[in-house]
Scaffold this motif. Sequence first.
Motif, short mmCIF file in Angstrom:
data_model
loop_
_atom_site.label_atom_id
_atom_site.label_comp_id
_atom_site.label_asym_id
_atom_site.label_seq_id
_atom_site.Cartn_x
_atom_site.Cartn_y
_atom_site.Cartn_z
N LEU A 48 10.32 76.25 67.46
CA LEU A 48 10.75 75.89 66.12
C LEU A 48 11.76 74.75 66.12
O LEU A 48 11.80 73.95 65.18
CB LEU A 48 11.37 77.11 65.43
N SER A 49 12.56 74.67 67.14
CA SER A 49 13.58 73.62 67.20
C SER A 49 12.95 72.23 67.18
O SER A 49 13.55 71.28 66.68
CB SER A 49 14.45 73.79 68.45
N GLU A 50 11.75 72.10 67.72
CA GLU A 50 11.05 70.82 67.68
C GLU A 50 10.11 70.72 66.48
O GLU A 50 9.89 69.63 65.94
CB GLU A 50 10.23 70.64 68.97
N LEU A 51 9.58 71.86 66.05
CA LEU A 51 8.57 71.87 64.99
C LEU A 51 9.16 71.64 63.60
O LEU A 51 8.59 70.90 62.79
CB LEU A 51 7.82 73.20 65.03
N ILE A 52 10.29 72.27 63.32
CA ILE A 52 10.87 72.18 61.98
C ILE A 52 11.19 70.74 61.59
O ILE A 52 10.84 70.31 60.47
CB ILE A 52 12.11 73.08 61.86
N PRO A 53 11.81 69.93 62.45
CA PRO A 53 12.04 68.52 62.06
C PRO A 53 10.75 67.77 61.74
O PRO A 53 10.70 66.98 60.78
CB PRO A 53 12.75 67.93 63.28
N TRP A 54 9.69 68.03 62.50
CA TRP A 54 8.41 67.36 62.23
C TRP A 54 7.86 67.78 60.87
O TRP A 54 7.39 66.93 60.09
CB TRP A 54 7.39 67.69 63.32
N VAL A 55 7.92 69.08 60.56
CA VAL A 55 7.43 69.57 59.28
C VAL A 55 8.18 68.90 58.14
O VAL A 55 7.59 68.45 57.15
CB VAL A 55 7.57 71.11 59.20
N LYS A 61 7.35 72.33 54.09
CA LYS A 61 8.34 73.38 54.34
C LYS A 61 7.81 74.37 55.37
O LYS A 61 6.60 74.51 55.55
CB LYS A 61 8.68 74.11 53.04
N ILE A 62 8.75 75.06 56.02
CA ILE A 62 8.38 76.07 57.01
C ILE A 62 9.20 77.33 56.75
O ILE A 62 10.42 77.28 56.62
CB ILE A 62 8.55 75.53 58.45
N TYR A 63 8.51 78.44 56.60
CA TYR A 63 9.14 79.73 56.33
C TYR A 63 9.00 80.62 57.57
O TYR A 63 7.98 80.58 58.26
CB TYR A 63 8.49 80.41 55.14
N VAL A 64 10.01 81.45 57.81
CA VAL A 64 9.99 82.37 58.94
C VAL A 64 9.77 83.79 58.41
O VAL A 64 10.49 84.24 57.50
CB VAL A 64 11.29 82.28 59.76
N VAL A 65 8.78 84.47 58.96
CA VAL A 65 8.40 85.80 58.49
C VAL A 65 9.15 86.88 59.27
O VAL A 65 9.09 86.94 60.49
CB VAL A 65 6.88 86.01 58.64
N ALA A 90 15.26 76.29 58.88
CA ALA A 90 14.04 76.79 58.24
C ALA A 90 14.28 76.84 56.74
O ALA A 90 15.41 76.98 56.27
CB ALA A 90 13.68 78.17 58.78
N ASP A 91 13.21 76.76 55.95
CA ASP A 91 13.35 76.66 54.50
C ASP A 91 13.52 78.00 53.80
O ASP A 91 14.01 78.04 52.67
CB ASP A 91 12.15 75.91 53.92
N ALA A 92 13.11 79.10 54.44
CA ALA A 92 13.27 80.42 53.85
C ALA A 92 12.87 81.48 54.87
O ALA A 92 12.22 81.18 55.88
CB ALA A 92 12.43 80.57 52.58
#
Length: 310
Positions: A48-55, A61-65, A90-92
Amino acid sequence: MMRKPELYISAGSAEEVRAYIEAGADAVAVGEHRFGMRLPGEIKLDELSELIPWVHEQGAKIYVVANKIMENDLLAELADYLRRVKELKADAVVFGDPAVLIAIRQGAQGLPLHWNAEMTSTNYETANYWRAKGATRVVLARELNLEETLEIKRQLPNMEVEVQVHGITNIYHSKRNLLTNYQEHQGHDQRRGTGKEEGLFLIEQERKDERYPVYEDANGTHIMSSDDICMLEDLHELMGGQIDSFRIDPLLKPLEYNLTVIQSYRKAIDAYFADPEQYAFQEEWMDAIRELQDPRRELSFGFFYKEQVY
């Protein structure tokens, strides 16, 4: 002024996240099996540390379940996990268990919350209760009909409303390992596979043409619907009702199918908001999905126009 609804799907890998957003998704949901249920795969914090900036660079947006019913031994880990999720921007967080609220207060305050209790989010007063606790979005139960869905949104002008518009739905969950227990009871010397990849089904004696996918994982046993929701043809009803987020469930579907579904819904949403008064459904959007649809699984409107599906 009407706001264009979000098109949203869960992803099981960083590759799926990228593919779904490039296909037209506005948001993706990810998570780990220790905190989230019925995920198509796992994405750990280091990814996620690399993925969230790309998103975010894509304007998505990227949400964590974190929608599990939490056990005592998870609580300390949960607080640390959510603290890190907030640090990664993360966005939510998607949650159902109030234990998540407590964990948020222990170091992740300000992280937006999407309340998803799956079956009990059936009225606007309950949604307002969770709004008072910090939730910014309610994920409506799939058992609501269209008018009930639109009425809840009318009563929640200051809270986002999300509905599932496509894909499989969960109809039963047990934290017990029912498949493994059954195999052991039957005296199988070698345990058979019980996961999503095994393609296992339950079939009723009275309705042998209905096949209910069933699988077992770290969170127990899950029985899924025999059909797939598909609101593409009547999506304009939900857009006219100003529903905020349309969710696609990708579970038990190949990547090509999910990409096609995203593309079809993307075309419908964009066409409607280009000119709502002249909007007309295009059969080719549905044809693209039907070409890849499992013939054993009916595309249906779910509960939107009737009281019972299962």
